[in-house]
Design an enzyme around this catalytic site. Structure first.
Site, PDB file in Angstrom:
ATOM      1  N   MET A 128      -6.932   9.326  10.088  1.00 38.29           N
ATOM      2  CA  MET A 128      -7.257  10.053   8.662  1.00 38.29           C
ATOM      3  C   MET A 128      -8.402  10.705   8.686  1.00 38.29           C
ATOM      4  O   MET A 128      -9.422  10.732   7.913  1.00 38.29           O
ATOM      5  CB  MET A 128      -7.234   9.173   7.669  1.00 38.29           C
ATOM      6  CG  MET A 128      -6.047   7.737   7.615  1.00 38.29           C
ATOM      7  SD  MET A 128      -4.642   8.576   7.047  1.00 38.29           S
ATOM      8  CE  MET A 128      -5.011   8.861   5.365  1.00 38.29           C
ATOM      9  N   LYS A 158      -3.189   3.135  -2.507  1.00 37.36           N
ATOM     10  CA  LYS A 158      -4.534   3.818  -2.146  1.00 37.36           C
ATOM     11  C   LYS A 158      -4.315   5.081  -1.821  1.00 37.36           C
ATOM     12  O   LYS A 158      -3.638   5.618  -0.782  1.00 37.36           O
ATOM     13  CB  LYS A 158      -5.279   2.937  -1.101  1.00 37.36           C
ATOM     14  CG  LYS A 158      -5.510   1.646  -1.473  1.00 37.36           C
ATOM     15  CD  LYS A 158      -6.329   0.821  -0.492  1.00 37.36           C
ATOM     16  CE  LYS A 158      -6.738  -0.320  -0.897  1.00 37.36           C
ATOM     17  NZ  LYS A 158      -7.385  -1.161   0.283  1.00 37.36           N
ATOM     18  N   ASP A 189       0.805  -1.086   0.038  1.00 39.49           N
ATOM     19  CA  ASP A 189      -0.025  -0.183   0.081  1.00 39.49           C
ATOM     20  C   ASP A 189       0.885   1.267  -0.087  1.00 39.49           C
ATOM     21  O   ASP A 189       1.847   1.330   0.282  1.00 39.49           O
ATOM     22  CB  ASP A 189      -0.903   0.017   1.340  1.00 39.49           C
ATOM     23  CG  ASP A 189      -2.137  -1.039   0.856  1.00 39.49           C
ATOM     24  OD1 ASP A 189      -2.565  -1.417  -0.082  1.00 39.49           O
ATOM     25  OD2 ASP A 189      -2.913  -1.152   1.944  1.00 39.49           O
TER      26      ASP A 189
END
Length: 258
Positions: free
Chosen positions: A170, A56, A34
């Site tokens: 996030m 991503k 990732d």
């Protein structure tokens, strides 16, 4: 039949990967990694390994989750040792559960290799313990993302009233919403908040604010994702134990003296 290892790469600092996780990188025929995985870890892979960037980004996925699932199954059924390298821990907002389900459904052998998640690592590097006998007997890890359909299943009232320390992943994009929900359900407006950008890396930046001022602080300090948002009285302890910045300063002064 091959095998898949769902591996947590840790929060960013490559030294924080587990020994087992490192072995999975070294033995892999195929590595799917990732965006937030530290690329230094890929240097431990063996010659000839196939590297697949799953990349991503917020609101954009280089590979859709269904495609990643198919790749894991496909390579394993070709007899390959596959390492799925995920930032943090695969089961903490890493979709590792979805991938494990897909592998189980397809009859593919797999193992889960836990990793250190940013909720405890970024906070530790910022000098903020998520629990403390005098300040916090409970903490929760919370997603800062809203669902694409707009529904919000997060139990904000319980978080605001029942948990001492919140580690929100996030959430910078939705920070005004998060702030509003916590205030709506009675969180003290003066509760300290830390914004930890690029936690555990050399360019880590930590900004301290309060719940009422945190949106303004994020704008002034130009804080963006990846960022860990920490809400709770434990943030006050940073002034006493912010070891990482002290270490960085000492190293800088030593280099200048040399």
């Amino acid at each position: 039949m091959g095998k898949v290892y769902l591996v947590g790469a840790g929060p960013g600092d490559p030294d924080l990967i587990t020994i087992k996780g490192l072995k999975c990188i070294q033995e892999a025929d195929v590595i799917l990694y990732d965006r937030l995985v530290n690329k230094e870890l890929l240097n431990h892979a063996k010659p000839g390994v196939e590297l697949i960037n799953c990349g991503k980004l917020p609101d954009y996925h280089l590979l859709q989750q269904e495609t990643i699932n198919r790749f894991l199954v496909k390579y394993a059924k070709r007899g390959k040792v596959v390492t799925r390298l995920k930032g943090g821990d695969p089961f903490v907002f890493g979709r590792g559960g979805e991938e494990a389900e897909a592998l189980a459904k397809s009859g593919v052998s797999f193992e889960i290799v836990p990793g250190i998640t940013a909720g405890i690592a970024a906070t530790a590097y910022a000098g903020i313990p998520v629990t403390h006998r005098d300040h916090s007997s409970s903490f929760a890890i919370v997603t800062g993302h809203r669902k694409k359909d707009g529904k919000d299943d997060i139990k904000w009232e319980s978080l605001a009233k029942g948990i001492d320390t919140l580690a929100i992943y996030m959430g910078v994009k939705n920070l005004p919403y998060i702030q509003g929900k916590l205030l709506e359900y009675g969180k003290n407006p003066d509760t300290p908040v830390a914004l930890i950008h690029w936690g555990t890396l050399k360019n880590q930046k930590t900004a301290i604010s309060t719940l009422t001022k945190v949106v303004e602080t994020a704008q002034i300090e130009q804080i963006s994702n990846p960022c860990m948002i920490v809400v709770g009285d434990v943030v006050h302890l940073r002034e006493k134990i912010k070891w990482f910045e002290t270490k960085q300063t000492e190293n800088m002064l030593a280099n200048e003296a040399y």
